[in-house]
Design an enzyme around this catalytic site. Structure first.
Site, PDB file in Angstrom:
ATOM      1  N   ASP A  15       0.854  -1.176   0.000  1.00 20.61           N
ATOM      2  CA  ASP A  15       0.000   0.000   0.000  1.00 20.61           C
ATOM      3  C   ASP A  15       0.898   1.236   0.000  1.00 20.61           C
ATOM      4  O   ASP A  15       1.942   1.250   0.664  1.00 20.61           O
ATOM      5  CB  ASP A  15      -0.909   0.006   1.229  1.00 20.61           C
ATOM      6  CG  ASP A  15      -2.006   1.058   1.124  1.00 20.61           C
ATOM      7  OD1 ASP A  15      -3.057   0.759   0.548  1.00 20.61           O
ATOM      8  OD2 ASP A  15      -1.800   2.188   1.620  1.00 20.61           O
ATOM      9  N   LEU A  16       0.492   2.250  -0.745  1.00 28.04           N
ATOM     10  CA  LEU A  16       1.308   3.462  -0.839  1.00 28.04           C
ATOM     11  C   LEU A  16       1.040   4.396   0.334  1.00 28.04           C
ATOM     12  O   LEU A  16      -0.116   4.626   0.701  1.00 28.04           O
ATOM     13  CB  LEU A  16       1.032   4.192  -2.149  1.00 28.04           C
ATOM     14  CG  LEU A  16       1.497   3.498  -3.432  1.00 28.04           C
ATOM     15  CD1 LEU A  16       1.224   4.388  -4.637  1.00 28.04           C
ATOM     16  CD2 LEU A  16       2.967   3.138  -3.372  1.00 28.04           C
ATOM     17  N   ASP A  36      -4.528   2.275  -4.651  1.00 31.39           N
ATOM     18  CA  ASP A  36      -3.074   2.318  -4.464  1.00 31.39           C
ATOM     19  C   ASP A  36      -2.580   1.080  -3.711  1.00 31.39           C
ATOM     20  O   ASP A  36      -1.567   1.121  -3.025  1.00 31.39           O
ATOM     21  CB  ASP A  36      -2.660   3.590  -3.721  1.00 31.39           C
ATOM     22  CG  ASP A  36      -3.292   3.695  -2.344  1.00 31.39           C
ATOM     23  OD1 ASP A  36      -4.313   3.026  -2.109  1.00 31.39           O
ATOM     24  OD2 ASP A  36      -2.767   4.448  -1.503  1.00 31.39           O
TER      25      ASP A  36
END
Length: 302
Positions: free
Chosen positions: A171-172, A214
């Site tokens: 996950d960003l 994302d």
């Protein structure tokens, strides 16, 4: 109006390749369309080449003959619409749809004749449509639907044959700020960049997926949890080298983007959703640790 066209003329003008063989399996008819399909001239093959030489294997040639002889398949003495491959003069596979019939004379087998419809365009289109259905357009990675198909398949393989399987959830960190402050076009650029990084950073047997937004997943067959952690950290470092907004980049903007990565290894007895959830929980542990790091699932996450 009566058309005076003999059998040889009909075969020669047929748009589909027509190949006939004698009772010994040697090619006796090879029309112009067959020449175009396979790259041989009629002079090369008629009376000289066995039909088995254009099939991918002797087993496939025997299978087709058995189907023609077995009334329970397509009817007595024929095959209709059977899809297989033939080998051209370069020994490349050419997909075809075969319809063929046995030639009998006074109850004695004299050979067979087949129509070999070229399926190259159709197969190319089918493959293109399949790829589109399982690929995320923005990142170029596989999509979530294909992710669950592949995870299920790999977990079944582990259950049946043993071995190791690991999953990395990515996950960003800071991605919402990119969209809010820099715009969605810049966010799209980062997603494309992640697609390139994941493709470059993985082995041939690994698979990368855009899970949604994302969030991304890496499926790593025959990989222990420790090895998966090493690979995940390499991906993190590659991203930091490539991304203009990473903590390692020299920029003056107010936005910082990094990766939080969680790693879990497969328990073959568990449901797919549990496996995915464990990788997801490890990723959240990485976020709670400040992001830009890799964490592996432990029993302490339960």
């Amino acid at each position: 109006m009566h058309l005076n066209i003999n059998q040889a003329e009909l075969i020669s003008i047929c748009p589909d390749p027509v190949i006939a063989i004698n009772r010994r399996g040697v090619i006796s008819v090879f029309n112009t369309s067959a020449e175009n399909l396979l790259g041989y001239s009629a002079d090369q093959v008629i009376g000289n080449m066995s039909i088995r030489q254009i099939y991918p294997s002797d087993a496939e040639a025997k299978k087709i003959m058995r189907m023609m002889m077995d009334e329970s398949f397509y009817g007595p003495g024929r095959v209709e619409g059977y899809e297989t491959y033939v080998l051209n003069s370069n020994r490349d596979r050419v997909p075809i749809r075969l319809s063929a019939a046995v030639l009998m004379k006074q109850g004695v087998y004299r050979g067979s004749v087949g129509f070999f419809h070229d399926m190259t365009r159709q197969k190319t289109l089918e493959n293109t449509l399949l790829k589109q259905s399982i690929t995320d357009d923005l990142s170029g990675l596989f999509n979530q639907r294909h992710f669950y198909v592949q995870v299920s398949s790999e977990m079944m393989r582990v259950k049946r044959y043993g071995g190791e399987l690991s999953l990395v959830c990515i996950d960003l960190d800071g991605f919402k700020q990119v969209n809010d402050k820099l715009g969605h076009l810049e966010g799209d650029q980062i997603v494309r960049q992640i697609g390139r990084v994941l493709r470059d950073g993985l082995r041939e047997s690994d698979q990368a997926f855009r899970y949604g937004g994302d969030e991304f997943m890496l499926l790593l067959p025959n990989t222990s949890r420790d090895d998966a952690c090493c690979l995940a950290d390499r991906v993190r470092q590659l991203f930091n080298m490539e991304c203009n907004y990473s903590p390692d980049a020299f920029h003056r903007g107010a936005v910082t983007v990094s990766m939080s990565l969680g790693v879990a290894s497969c328990n073959s007895a568990e449901p797919v959703d549990f496996f995915v959830q464990r990788a997801d929980m490890a990723m959240y542990s990485a976020k709670q640790a400040g992001g830009n790091c890799v964490k592996q699932f432990t029993s302490g996450h339960m």
